[in-house]
Design an enzyme around this catalytic site. Structure first.
Site, PDB file in Angstrom:
ATOM      1  N   LYS A 141      -9.619   3.419 -30.245  1.00  0.00           N
ATOM      2  CA  LYS A 141      -9.319   3.118 -31.645  1.00  0.00           C
ATOM      3  C   LYS A 141      -9.336   1.616 -31.882  1.00  0.00           C
ATOM      4  O   LYS A 141      -8.666   0.852 -31.179  1.00  0.00           O
ATOM      5  CB  LYS A 141      -7.941   3.677 -32.023  1.00  0.00           C
ATOM      6  CG  LYS A 141      -7.905   5.179 -32.146  1.00  0.00           C
ATOM      7  CD  LYS A 141      -6.516   5.687 -32.479  1.00  0.00           C
ATOM      8  CE  LYS A 141      -6.268   5.750 -33.958  1.00  0.00           C
ATOM      9  NZ  LYS A 141      -4.999   6.468 -34.263  1.00  0.00           N
ATOM     10  N   ILE A 142     -10.101   1.220 -32.889  1.00  0.00           N
ATOM     11  CA  ILE A 142     -10.203  -0.185 -33.284  1.00  0.00           C
ATOM     12  C   ILE A 142      -9.907  -0.267 -34.780  1.00  0.00           C
ATOM     13  O   ILE A 142     -10.493   0.475 -35.564  1.00  0.00           O
ATOM     14  CB  ILE A 142     -11.604  -0.747 -32.995  1.00  0.00           C
ATOM     15  CG1 ILE A 142     -11.909  -0.668 -31.491  1.00  0.00           C
ATOM     16  CG2 ILE A 142     -11.724  -2.188 -33.494  1.00  0.00           C
ATOM     17  CD1 ILE A 142     -13.315  -1.117 -31.122  1.00  0.00           C
TER      18      ILE A 142
END
Length: 370
Positions: A141-142
């Site tokens: 997740k970014i």
């Protein structure tokens, strides 16, 4: 409509992911039962989820004692315990991953939220998490911060699957999809098999209503009451229309010919925050094929008990959704400020949770060392 709303939701093409993970869920078989009985085909995590997991019970004590004996510091311990949970969850979902050709059976882990404004370090940490967990069904997740966008492209270009998080506005979402397509083009140039790279774009829902409703309630305008509770669903409908626009045409078709799959919209923050609203509204009203809905367990059980799944509730509704946004502007809601506020608060919340996580683990390490 059948007597099994979760089955109906799955049949409508919505992948049901659980927005929670803990060692206890894994050890007790709770997650396995949700997979077997509640159509759960993926899991998302975030710093707040891990902070809560490590602050409760004793499930992590043995691993923390072992790490303390090895002299691990707080950051190393956090990395070890969180990636262990995620790796074990990936293994639990491996059959789902295989059965869906990699579309589902996904587990997400977030980069350190303190890096949200640092492109280079975000990209480096994403690659490090990918190698540490070492499972093909991982998603890193970014955040969709301005600085996160080039990190998303770089991570995808290395063949890593990405869950883009903290998306609030359609304008930012368009930039996320551009970062995704560019990342796939670079991955192809780098020799990666595009069939193995998957991505979702986590579009936050309930927080939009919470912020805009608060602003509507402060207005002395009779039109404001009519708009209450309409912004979040309208925002998601407009996001889906943007998704449909993006994944067509020559540029995308060239990637699809190489086996690329579109970046699916993921409806996040689907737990209802206002008790005046139905506790299943952000599921019932966001049904459309090839999307993901990641829900807290409380919402999952509410949908199972009394959800009303009546088919596609999103497609063809963009004009109505735009009318809602036009109305918000007419009564004086500053939408740009709303979305900046939500992104800032989202990053700050995860940074605070990360600090709590570090504090909890520091205390556990100190206790283990006696």
């Amino acid at each position: 409509m059948s007597s099994n709303p979760l089955a109906d939701l799955s049949a409508a093409g919505v992948s049901i992911w659980l927005d929670d993970l803990s060692r206890e869920r894994l050890d007790t078989g709770n997650l396995a039962s949700l997979i077997a009985e509640h159509h759960v085909v993926g899991v998302t995590t975030n710093p707040t989820i891990f902070a809560a997991a490590l602050s409760k019970g004793s499930a992590y004590d043995a691993q923390v004692r072992e790490l303390a004996a090895r002299g691990a510091d707080t950051d190393a311990t956090v990395r070890e315990v969180t990636t262990t949970d995620v790796r074990n969850a990936c293994d639990l979902f491996r059959d789902t991953y295989n059965a869906t050709d990699g579309v589902d059976g996904r587990v997400s882990i977030e980069v350190d939220p303190r890096l949200a404004k640092d492109t280079e370090r975000t990209a480096a940490e994403a690659l490090d998490l990918w190698k540490t967990v070492d499972r093909p069904n991982l998603m890193v997740k970014i955040p969709a911060s301005i600085e996160g966008l080039p990190a998303i492209t770089r991570t995808l270009a290395e063949g890593v699957s990405v869950n883009v998080t903290l998306i609030f506005s359609v304008e930012r979402y368009r930039r996320v999809m551009e970062a995704f397509v560019t990342g796939l083009e670079q991955a192809k140039a780098n020799g990666h098999d595009l069939r193995t790279i998957h991505s979702v774009a986590s579009f936050f829902v309930s927080r939009v209503d919470a912020e805009i409703d608060k602003r509507l309630d402060a207005l002395d305008d009779p039109r404001a009451e009519e708009l209450r509770g309409k912004a979040a669903i309208a925002n998601a409908v407009l996001a889906h229309a943007a998704y449909q626009e993006t994944f067509q045409g020559a540029r995308w078709e060239a990637l699809a010919a190489e086996g690329a799959r579109a970046q699916r919209p993921l409806w996040a923050s689907t737990g209802v925050k206002d008790p005046a609203y139905s506790d299943t509204r952000y599921v019932d009203q966001l049904v459309v094929a090839d999307t993901v809905n990641t829900m807290p367990e409380k919402t999952l059980h509410a949908v199972a008990d009394h959800g009303k799944i009546v088919g596609d509730t999103v497609s063809g509704r963009a004009a109505q959704a735009q009318e809602v946004f036009d109305g918000l502007v007419e009564v004086g809601i500053d939408l740009d400020d709303v979305f900046v506020t939500l992104e800032t608060e989202g990053v700050d919340k995860f940074e605070k949770s990360w600090a709590e996580l570090l504090e909890t683990v520091t205390g556990q390490l100190d206790q283990a060392k006696g």
